[in-house]
Design a protein around this motif. Sequence first.
Motif, PDB file in Angstrom:
ATOM      1  N   CYS A 103       6.342  -0.469 -15.094  1.00  0.00           N
ATOM      2  CA  CYS A 103       5.661  -0.101 -16.345  1.00  0.00           C
ATOM      3  C   CYS A 103       6.621  -0.133 -17.529  1.00  0.00           C
ATOM      4  CB  CYS A 103       4.994   1.266 -16.218  1.00  0.00           C
ATOM      5  SG  CYS A 103       6.151   2.663 -16.194  1.00  0.00           S
ATOM      6  N   ARG A 130       0.826  -1.208   0.000  1.00  0.00           N
ATOM      7  CA  ARG A 130       0.000   0.000   0.000  1.00  0.00           C
ATOM      8  C   ARG A 130       0.864   1.262   0.000  1.00  0.00           C
ATOM      9  NH1 ARG A 130      -3.093  -3.143   3.736  1.00  0.00           N
ATOM     10  NH2 ARG A 130      -2.206  -2.049   5.527  1.00  0.00           N
ATOM     11  N   LYS A 131       2.050   1.178   0.582  1.00  0.00           N
ATOM     12  CA  LYS A 131       2.920   2.341   0.705  1.00  0.00           C
ATOM     13  C   LYS A 131       3.831   2.544  -0.508  1.00  0.00           C
ATOM     14  CE  LYS A 131       2.984   2.028   5.753  1.00  0.00           C
ATOM     15  NZ  LYS A 131       2.408   3.349   6.064  1.00  0.00           N
ATOM     16  N   THR A 132       4.030   1.474  -1.291  1.00  0.00           N
ATOM     17  CA  THR A 132       4.981   1.573  -2.418  1.00  0.00           C
ATOM     18  C   THR A 132       4.314   1.299  -3.777  1.00  0.00           C
ATOM     19  OG1 THR A 132       5.614  -0.771  -2.144  1.00  0.00           O
ATOM     20  CG2 THR A 132       6.937   0.881  -0.976  1.00  0.00           C
ATOM     21  N   LYS A 133       3.001   1.230  -3.805  1.00  0.00           N
ATOM     22  CA  LYS A 133       2.317   0.859  -5.047  1.00  0.00           C
ATOM     23  C   LYS A 133       2.656   1.811  -6.195  1.00  0.00           C
ATOM     24  CE  LYS A 133      -2.132  -0.578  -6.901  1.00  0.00           C
ATOM     25  NZ  LYS A 133      -3.559  -0.861  -6.587  1.00  0.00           N
ATOM     26  N   LYS A 134       2.649   3.103  -5.925  1.00  0.00           N
ATOM     27  CA  LYS A 134       2.921   4.080  -6.984  1.00  0.00           C
ATOM     28  C   LYS A 134       4.345   3.906  -7.530  1.00  0.00           C
ATOM     29  CE  LYS A 134       3.128   9.030  -7.963  1.00  0.00           C
ATOM     30  NZ  LYS A 134       3.005  10.413  -7.408  1.00  0.00           N
ATOM     31  N   GLN A 135       5.331   3.750  -6.626  1.00  0.00           N
ATOM     32  CA  GLN A 135       6.715   3.574  -7.060  1.00  0.00           C
ATOM     33  C   GLN A 135       6.893   2.295  -7.865  1.00  0.00           C
ATOM     34  OE1 GLN A 135       5.746   4.447  -3.996  1.00  0.00           O
ATOM     35  NE2 GLN A 135       7.180   5.866  -3.027  1.00  0.00           N
ATOM     36  N   LYS A 136       6.221   1.225  -7.443  1.00  0.00           N
ATOM     37  CA  LYS A 136       6.323  -0.045  -8.169  1.00  0.00           C
ATOM     38  C   LYS A 136       5.678   0.048  -9.543  1.00  0.00           C
ATOM     39  CE  LYS A 136       6.680  -3.390  -4.385  1.00  0.00           C
ATOM     40  NZ  LYS A 136       6.081  -4.599  -3.785  1.00  0.00           N
ATOM     41  N   GLN A 137       4.547   0.732  -9.633  1.00  0.00           N
ATOM     42  CA  GLN A 137       3.900   0.912 -10.943  1.00  0.00           C
ATOM     43  C   GLN A 137       4.830   1.639 -11.901  1.00  0.00           C
ATOM     44  OE1 GLN A 137       0.301   2.895  -9.632  1.00  0.00           O
ATOM     45  NE2 GLN A 137      -0.927   1.046  -9.867  1.00  0.00           N
ATOM     46  N   GLU A 138       5.508   2.671 -11.405  1.00  0.00           N
ATOM     47  CA  GLU A 138       6.441   3.428 -12.247  1.00  0.00           C
ATOM     48  C   GLU A 138       7.642   2.575 -12.644  1.00  0.00           C
ATOM     49  OE1 GLU A 138       7.375   6.814  -9.889  1.00  0.00           O
ATOM     50  OE2 GLU A 138       5.456   7.821 -10.256  1.00  0.00           O
TER      51      GLU A 138
END
Length: 245
Positions: free
Chosen positions: A62, A51-59
Amino acid sequence: MTEASILFLRACLMLLAMPIYLLSFLGIWEPFCKKIFFPFFLEKFSAIHERKTKKQKQELFCNLPDFTRPSGELKLLGIGTGCSANFQFYPPGCRVTCTDTNPNFQQALSRSVNKNQLIHEHFLLAVGEDLHQVPSGSVDALICAFVLCSVRSVNGTMKEVLRLLRPGGAFCFLKHVAADHSSWKYFWQQICCPTWKLIFDGCCLMREIWKNLEQANFSELNLQHINVEQPWMPVRPHIIGYAVK
């Protein structure tokens, strides 16, 4: 004074964890940790951390389709795949080989592969420093998250990564690392490290893994230092990024 404080507080923590040290001495803790405790902990920790790193992992992930072969095939290999927290970010239809030192993750991995529409090629029981079962230059992208903290040799693992990747292949990573030496975080990491390493299956809190990545022979290195807020947890700060062979 600081060194004396660290030794004193380290001893206090070891005293609190004495039952685990005793179980380790009797040879009971390690099999219990690998089969029951660590898989359970990793699943719960991964859900919170996700939940805390979802945005970084998506980037980060991708970009994986950029490393697809002209044939349209994308071969991924995970070192220390664990409970497969990153599978949801992989492109559907890619071919995944999973490796781990713990055989107790295998069933959960198979379920996650099917859930995320991936093609599961193999599960290999192997350490990061020795993946001789995998041919040289056969992998398009290699994924490694929260594993280099527990391998015996980070440099040895980097050599194996470079052997496995095809020219132009990518090594994607997310790691917790040692804090700045002048910070309170590093002070607590020094206190927790011996007991943490015993309880959490060899995880070392004080590795400066970005230095190993900088010294490896990658043609390109994209690395960011980030801070994932986890109150009272010594597994921070983090590095995230990718390197190209």
